[in-house]
Write an enzyme that holds these catalytic residues in place. Structure first.
Site, mmCIF file in Angstrom:
data_model
loop_
_atom_site.group_PDB
_atom_site.id
_atom_site.type_symbol
_atom_site.label_atom_id
_atom_site.label_comp_id
_atom_site.label_asym_id
_atom_site.label_seq_id
_atom_site.Cartn_x
_atom_site.Cartn_y
_atom_site.Cartn_z
ATOM 1 N N ASP A 1 -23.260 -22.889 37.412
ATOM 2 C CA ASP A 1 -22.104 -22.193 36.084
ATOM 3 C C ASP A 1 -22.614 -21.425 35.458
ATOM 4 O O ASP A 1 -23.616 -20.589 35.665
ATOM 5 C CB ASP A 1 -22.436 -23.926 35.301
ATOM 6 C CG ASP A 1 -22.381 -23.387 33.561
ATOM 7 O OD1 ASP A 1 -20.347 -23.009 33.770
ATOM 8 O OD2 ASP A 1 -22.198 -24.037 32.500
ATOM 9 N N SER A 2 -21.846 -20.890 34.549
ATOM 10 C CA SER A 2 -22.045 -19.777 33.419
ATOM 11 C C SER A 2 -23.569 -19.876 32.946
ATOM 12 O O SER A 2 -22.762 -19.067 31.473
ATOM 13 C CB SER A 2 -20.816 -19.266 32.988
ATOM 14 O OG SER A 2 -20.542 -19.617 31.868
ATOM 15 N N TYR B 1 -18.291 -16.730 31.112
ATOM 16 C CA TYR B 1 -17.093 -16.846 31.975
ATOM 17 C C TYR B 1 -15.681 -16.339 30.925
ATOM 18 O O TYR B 1 -14.509 -15.914 31.358
ATOM 19 C CB TYR B 1 -16.561 -17.593 33.018
ATOM 20 C CG TYR B 1 -18.066 -17.572 34.246
ATOM 21 C CD1 TYR B 1 -19.065 -16.377 34.192
ATOM 22 C CD2 TYR B 1 -17.624 -18.402 35.265
ATOM 23 C CE1 TYR B 1 -19.767 -16.694 34.880
ATOM 24 C CE2 TYR B 1 -18.464 -18.289 36.329
ATOM 25 C CZ TYR B 1 -20.159 -17.526 36.188
ATOM 26 O OH TYR B 1 -20.814 -16.983 37.114
ATOM 27 N N GLY B 2 -15.459 -17.411 30.215
ATOM 28 C CA GLY B 2 -14.371 -17.414 29.122
ATOM 29 C C GLY B 2 -13.914 -16.730 29.044
ATOM 30 O O GLY B 2 -12.774 -16.144 28.958
ATOM 31 N N CYS C 1 -18.162 -25.901 35.056
ATOM 32 C CA CYS C 1 -18.105 -24.643 34.478
ATOM 33 C C CYS C 1 -15.728 -24.874 34.522
ATOM 34 O O CYS C 1 -15.120 -25.104 35.303
ATOM 35 C CB CYS C 1 -18.119 -23.423 35.382
ATOM 36 S SG CYS C 1 -16.958 -22.125 33.814
ATOM 37 N N ASN C 2 -15.904 -25.150 33.375
ATOM 38 C CA ASN C 2 -14.292 -25.437 32.970
ATOM 39 C C ASN C 2 -13.432 -24.045 33.130
ATOM 40 O O ASN C 2 -12.353 -24.581 33.828
ATOM 41 C CB ASN C 2 -14.252 -25.991 31.450
ATOM 42 C CG ASN C 2 -14.532 -26.999 31.403
ATOM 43 O OD1 ASN C 2 -13.895 -27.960 30.875
ATOM 44 N ND2 ASN C 2 -15.421 -26.996 31.278
ATOM 45 N N GLU D 1 -27.020 -18.887 25.236
ATOM 46 C CA GLU D 1 -27.768 -19.297 25.912
ATOM 47 C C GLU D 1 -28.683 -18.134 25.382
ATOM 48 O O GLU D 1 -29.811 -18.023 26.269
ATOM 49 C CB GLU D 1 -27.095 -18.130 26.493
ATOM 50 C CG GLU D 1 -25.616 -18.524 27.639
ATOM 51 C CD GLU D 1 -26.607 -19.221 28.896
ATOM 52 O OE1 GLU D 1 -27.452 -18.800 29.283
ATOM 53 O OE2 GLU D 1 -25.657 -20.521 29.197
ATOM 54 N N CYS E 1 -15.525 -27.004 28.010
ATOM 55 C CA CYS E 1 -16.836 -26.221 28.186
ATOM 56 C C CYS E 1 -17.584 -27.142 28.350
ATOM 57 O O CYS E 1 -18.444 -28.552 27.546
ATOM 58 C CB CYS E 1 -16.774 -25.401 26.789
ATOM 59 S SG CYS E 1 -18.636 -23.462 27.607
ATOM 60 N N THR E 2 -18.836 -26.735 29.564
ATOM 61 C CA THR E 2 -20.010 -27.745 29.743
ATOM 62 C C THR E 2 -21.022 -27.352 29.029
ATOM 63 O O THR E 2 -22.089 -28.553 28.945
ATOM 64 C CB THR E 2 -20.354 -28.125 31.256
ATOM 65 O OG1 THR E 2 -20.316 -26.411 31.529
ATOM 66 C CG2 THR E 2 -19.427 -28.018 32.007
ATOM 67 N N HIS E 3 -21.118 -26.443 28.346
ATOM 68 C CA HIS E 3 -22.167 -25.821 26.918
ATOM 69 C C HIS E 3 -21.905 -27.068 26.037
ATOM 70 O O HIS E 3 -23.054 -26.744 24.875
ATOM 71 C CB HIS E 3 -22.030 -24.499 26.577
ATOM 72 C CG HIS E 3 -22.760 -23.544 27.783
ATOM 73 N ND1 HIS E 3 -21.528 -23.497 29.010
ATOM 74 C CD2 HIS E 3 -23.715 -22.910 27.733
ATOM 75 C CE1 HIS E 3 -22.690 -22.064 29.506
ATOM 76 N NE2 HIS E 3 -24.134 -21.747 28.932
#
Length: 259
Positions: free
Chosen positions: A10-11, A42-43, A73-74, A151, A183-185
């Site tokens: 993932d990012s 990444y978005g 990561c979507n 992050e 988003c996985t975050h």
């Protein structure tokens, strides 16, 4: 082959929300997770940049002997998974916003989706969304700034709360009864979201569905790990190691890796 690890990338630290679902469902499996925090988010990158980063991460996981790769990561899924599946022999599991269950169960016929620009602008998302949202008002919101705050270790901060309120208020004014996290975050935001949203608004993310799909593919390909040896979970980040450790509360082995 079955004892080889499940690879994930993932990012940044967000995809660990998927890792936790996988590990809960399949605790005997070995895992290798890449947190590409150096290139997060990444978005807001171009499709070409997202593709290059996804290829880089996938190659590294394949070099480490992974038997399957979960694109946790979507944005990477919607922009790169077709290329990855066409060019590498290992199976790839992707993740998309769970717009289908939200649309099917909405009583107000209005659902909100909080996702990255890269996901919301992708062809894959729009194709999936159009299949299930006839007669449903979909309020899309780019979660600009959320991933950088997470992050930076500012998950529970006044800045995050104010940012989320600014994104949710327009959705609430249009009477949403479901909020889809794209988003996985974002699952790490659920405690904050619950403090802002009315009780009747339900939050949906894709973590458990991805874990179940991964398990199904492993079973179909006879790749389930039946070894009785203690499983290992290794996480690598090219960003701030302390942020990764704080998210996971030092539950798994974490290391810095320049990739």
């Amino acid at each position: 082959m079955s004892t080889k690890p499940i690879g994930m990338f993932d990012s940044g630290v967000g995809g660990t929300s998927i890792l936790m679902e996988l590990h809960t469902l399949m605790p005997n499996e070995n895992y290798i997770y890449l947190a590409d925090s150096k290139n997060a988010p990444y978005g807001n990158k171009t499709k070409e940049e997202i593709l290059q980063l996804s290829v880089k991460n996938s190659k590294l996981l394949i070099e480490k002997g992974c038997k399957i790769i979960v694109v946790a990561c979507n944005t990477a899924t919607t922009n790169a998974i077709s290329h990855l599946r066409s060019n590498y022999n290992v199976p790839f599991i992707g993740i998309e916003p769970a717009i289908k269950p939200a649309a099917l169960h909405s009583k107000t016929k209005a659902v909100g989706i909080l996702a990255t620009k890269g996901t919301l602008s992708s062809d894959l998302f729009h194709n999936t969304s159009s299949l299930f949202t006839s007669g449903i008002k979909v309020i899309e919101q780019v979660g600009e700034g959320i991933v950088p705050l997470i992050e930076a270790g500012k998950l529970y901060s006044p800045e995050m709360e104010e940012l989320l309120k600014s994104y949710l208020e327009p959705m609430l004014s249009q009477d949403i009864d479901y909020l889809v996290l794209g988003c996985t975050h974002y699952p790490y935001l659920i405690p904050i979201l619950n403090s802002i949203l009315p009780r009747e608004v339900k939050i949906i993310d894709s973590g458990l569905a991805v874990a179940r799909q991964t398990q199904t593919v492993l079973k179909t390909r006879s790749l389930i790990n039946k070894s009785q040896q203690k499983a290992s979970v290794k996480l690598f980040t090219n960003g701030n190691l302390d942020v990764l450790k704080s998210i996971l509360a030092d539950k798994f082995e974490t290391s810095y890796l320049d990739f």
